[in-house]
Scaffold this motif. Sequence first.
Motif, short mmCIF file in Angstrom:
data_model
loop_
_atom_site.label_atom_id
_atom_site.label_comp_id
_atom_site.label_asym_id
_atom_site.label_seq_id
_atom_site.Cartn_x
_atom_site.Cartn_y
_atom_site.Cartn_z
N ASN A 321 28.21 16.39 20.17
CA ASN A 321 29.39 15.67 20.65
C ASN A 321 30.65 16.13 19.90
OD1 ASN A 321 31.01 13.89 22.01
ND2 ASN A 321 30.45 12.11 20.77
N GLY A 322 30.77 17.46 19.81
CA GLY A 322 31.95 18.03 19.17
C GLY A 322 31.59 19.00 18.07
N VAL A 323 32.60 19.69 17.59
CA VAL A 323 32.37 20.66 16.51
C VAL A 323 33.64 20.79 15.68
CG1 VAL A 323 32.81 22.56 18.18
CG2 VAL A 323 31.69 23.08 16.01
N ASP A 324 33.48 20.83 14.36
CA ASP A 324 34.63 21.01 13.46
C ASP A 324 34.84 22.47 13.10
OD1 ASP A 324 35.13 18.18 13.14
OD2 ASP A 324 33.31 18.12 11.91
N ALA A 325 33.72 23.21 12.99
CA ALA A 325 33.86 24.61 12.59
C ALA A 325 32.74 25.45 13.16
CB ALA A 325 33.85 24.72 11.05
N ILE A 326 33.10 26.68 13.49
CA ILE A 326 32.12 27.68 13.91
C ILE A 326 32.11 28.75 12.82
CG2 ILE A 326 31.54 29.41 15.68
CD1 ILE A 326 33.19 27.68 17.66
N VAL A 327 30.91 29.13 12.38
CA VAL A 327 30.81 30.10 11.27
C VAL A 327 30.11 31.37 11.75
CG1 VAL A 327 29.91 30.50 8.95
CG2 VAL A 327 30.55 28.18 9.65
N PHE A 328 30.64 32.51 11.36
CA PHE A 328 29.97 33.79 11.61
C PHE A 328 29.47 34.36 10.30
CE2 PHE A 328 32.53 33.23 15.32
CZ PHE A 328 31.73 33.74 16.35
N THR A 329 28.21 34.81 10.31
CA THR A 329 27.66 35.42 9.10
C THR A 329 26.64 36.50 9.45
OG1 THR A 329 26.82 34.94 6.87
CG2 THR A 329 25.74 33.80 8.69
N ALA A 330 26.15 37.21 8.42
CA ALA A 330 25.17 38.32 8.52
C ALA A 330 25.83 39.58 9.08
CB ALA A 330 23.94 37.92 9.32
N GLY A 331 25.06 40.66 9.15
CA GLY A 331 25.59 42.00 9.45
C GLY A 331 26.61 42.04 10.57
N ILE A 332 26.26 41.50 11.73
CA ILE A 332 27.17 41.54 12.88
C ILE A 332 28.28 40.50 12.72
CG2 ILE A 332 27.31 41.24 15.39
CD1 ILE A 332 24.19 42.02 15.30
N GLY A 333 27.88 39.28 12.36
CA GLY A 333 28.85 38.19 12.21
C GLY A 333 29.94 38.50 11.20
N GLU A 334 29.55 39.17 10.11
CA GLU A 334 30.52 39.45 9.04
C GLU A 334 31.37 40.69 9.33
OE1 GLU A 334 28.50 39.55 5.18
OE2 GLU A 334 27.24 37.91 5.89
N ASN A 335 30.78 41.63 10.08
CA ASN A 335 31.45 42.94 10.20
C ASN A 335 31.96 43.32 11.58
OD1 ASN A 335 30.97 43.95 7.44
ND2 ASN A 335 28.83 43.68 8.04
N ASP A 336 31.33 42.82 12.62
CA ASP A 336 31.65 43.32 13.97
C ASP A 336 32.77 42.48 14.59
OD1 ASP A 336 31.73 44.29 16.52
OD2 ASP A 336 29.55 44.44 16.73
N ARG A 337 33.99 42.94 14.37
CA ARG A 337 35.16 42.19 14.84
C ARG A 337 35.23 42.14 16.36
NH1 ARG A 337 38.05 45.69 10.24
NH2 ARG A 337 38.17 44.06 8.66
N ASN A 338 34.83 43.25 17.01
CA ASN A 338 34.85 43.27 18.49
C ASN A 338 33.92 42.20 19.03
OD1 ASN A 338 36.48 45.48 18.45
ND2 ASN A 338 34.78 46.94 18.60
N MET A 339 32.74 42.09 18.42
CA MET A 339 31.76 41.11 18.91
C MET A 339 32.28 39.69 18.69
SD MET A 339 29.14 40.31 20.47
CE MET A 339 28.59 41.96 20.89
N ARG A 340 32.90 39.44 17.54
CA ARG A 340 33.45 38.09 17.30
C ARG A 340 34.49 37.78 18.37
NH1 ARG A 340 33.87 39.22 11.32
NH2 ARG A 340 36.10 39.49 11.65
N GLU A 341 35.33 38.76 18.69
CA GLU A 341 36.38 38.53 19.70
C GLU A 341 35.77 38.21 21.06
OE1 GLU A 341 39.70 41.26 19.64
OE2 GLU A 341 40.08 40.93 21.77
N LYS A 342 34.74 38.98 21.44
CA LYS A 342 34.06 38.76 22.72
C LYS A 342 33.49 37.34 22.79
CE LYS A 342 31.80 43.07 24.08
NZ LYS A 342 32.33 43.39 25.39
N ILE A 343 32.84 36.92 21.71
CA ILE A 343 32.19 35.60 21.69
C ILE A 343 33.23 34.49 21.73
CG2 ILE A 343 30.79 34.01 20.28
CD1 ILE A 343 29.39 36.59 19.14
N LEU A 344 34.35 34.70 21.02
CA LEU A 344 35.31 33.60 20.84
C LEU A 344 36.35 33.52 21.95
CD1 LEU A 344 35.79 34.07 16.99
CD2 LEU A 344 34.87 32.02 18.10
N THR A 345 36.36 34.53 22.83
CA THR A 345 37.33 34.48 23.92
C THR A 345 36.88 33.45 24.96
OG1 THR A 345 37.87 36.80 23.56
CG2 THR A 345 38.46 35.88 25.71
N GLY A 346 37.80 32.57 25.33
CA GLY A 346 37.48 31.57 26.36
C GLY A 346 36.78 30.34 25.82
#
Length: 401
Positions: A321-346
Amino acid sequence: MKILVVNAGSSSLKYQLINMDTREVIAKGLCERIGIEGSLLKYKPAGKDAVEVKKNMKDHTDAIQMVLDILADKEVGVLGSMNEIDAVGHRIVHGGEKFSKSVLIDDDMIKVIEELTPLAPLHNPANLMGVRACKAIMPDTPMVAVFDTAFHQTMPYEAFLYGLPYEAYKELMIRRYGFHGTSHSYVSKRAAAMLGMPAEKTKIITCHLGNGSSITAVDGGKSVDTSMGFTPLEGVPMGTRCGCMDPAIVTYLMEKLNMDAKQVDTYMNKKSGVFGISGVSSDFRDLDDAAKEGNERAKFALDVFAYNVKKYIGAYAAVMNGVDAIVFTAGIGENDRNMREKILTGLDYLGVDVDFEYNRTAPRGQEVTISKANSRVKVFVIPTDEEMVIASDTANIVFGK
Ligand code: ADP
């Protein structure tokens, strides 16, 4: 206080020696090809050059002996003797329903972990080889087991029961267990600190995206749902694992391709995921390059991955019922900026307002906030540190600090 952290696989053994007083890594490394020709010890003392030693290691006891020898070596070592190691923390993959926190290892405990082998036939026996090797060489040094599954034992039955006959759960122990628990626990605690809120008051979605990926809903500091399940095969498609799919595909594959159970298992674990979709690689850097060069299947693989992660974020926001924060971690989460952008768009409907410019330029290897200052939901990139969690749990259980 010095803690040795051991993560033993079937033919490899990762280790870190951590000084708990300063929380610094004194030395770390890896034994490779244990029991296979061409065994190799990699060793990196902090602030000094890395060393590689090629020497036959017939089993994990040989490997641990080599690790202890090099740690106490006169030239490249960091210890006067192995007696300076106060305790050993072992990563154990599966704790079943028996362990909801880390425990001191004694003979009874080894038996219980052994009994859980059917749930993790590849991992638990390998982890135990590391335990037995340390016990043989340093019998008086206390040891602690830290389980990948423990953090998720707080999931309610709605989240962990599958739609199978109840006997499958009661008699065969088939349920959702979840994995990467030390990582989800660590980054969710850090996220609560970054929010400046007590963990009990936070709703956090943690995305551990690496070779294996899992997403967890952490409500009030407790795991309430997670994408990996009975095994680490469920959830989003990963490097080589298929993730969620219609279970009828299993029998269909067996009939159509004449596969037996083992072959289907290999197909789903080793030949699928972004590797299977792209036919290029399981490594997201290779996929990025291939997609940029116009490889359509590499683009499909990246898009499927991003879409599935996004789906879990939506689902877990609904669950909590809601979220305060989304966290990215590990190899892709920490380093892959393109992937973070794709996931976070929209994700604006959720109140996520990302600073996409900063997402591209934010420094790697440190905790950063990539959402805008006024974003209702904060987005953090937090480097995971599973070894530090194992070392702290070990220090806590053995010495109460
Ligand atoms: P493991 O699950 O084995 O611990 P990691 O968390 O180390 O895996 O993640 C490994 C994956 O991270 C690699 O397969 C690669 O896809 C991805 N990765 C690492 N660095 C980068 C990068 N700079 N850009 C994109 N992907 C990266």
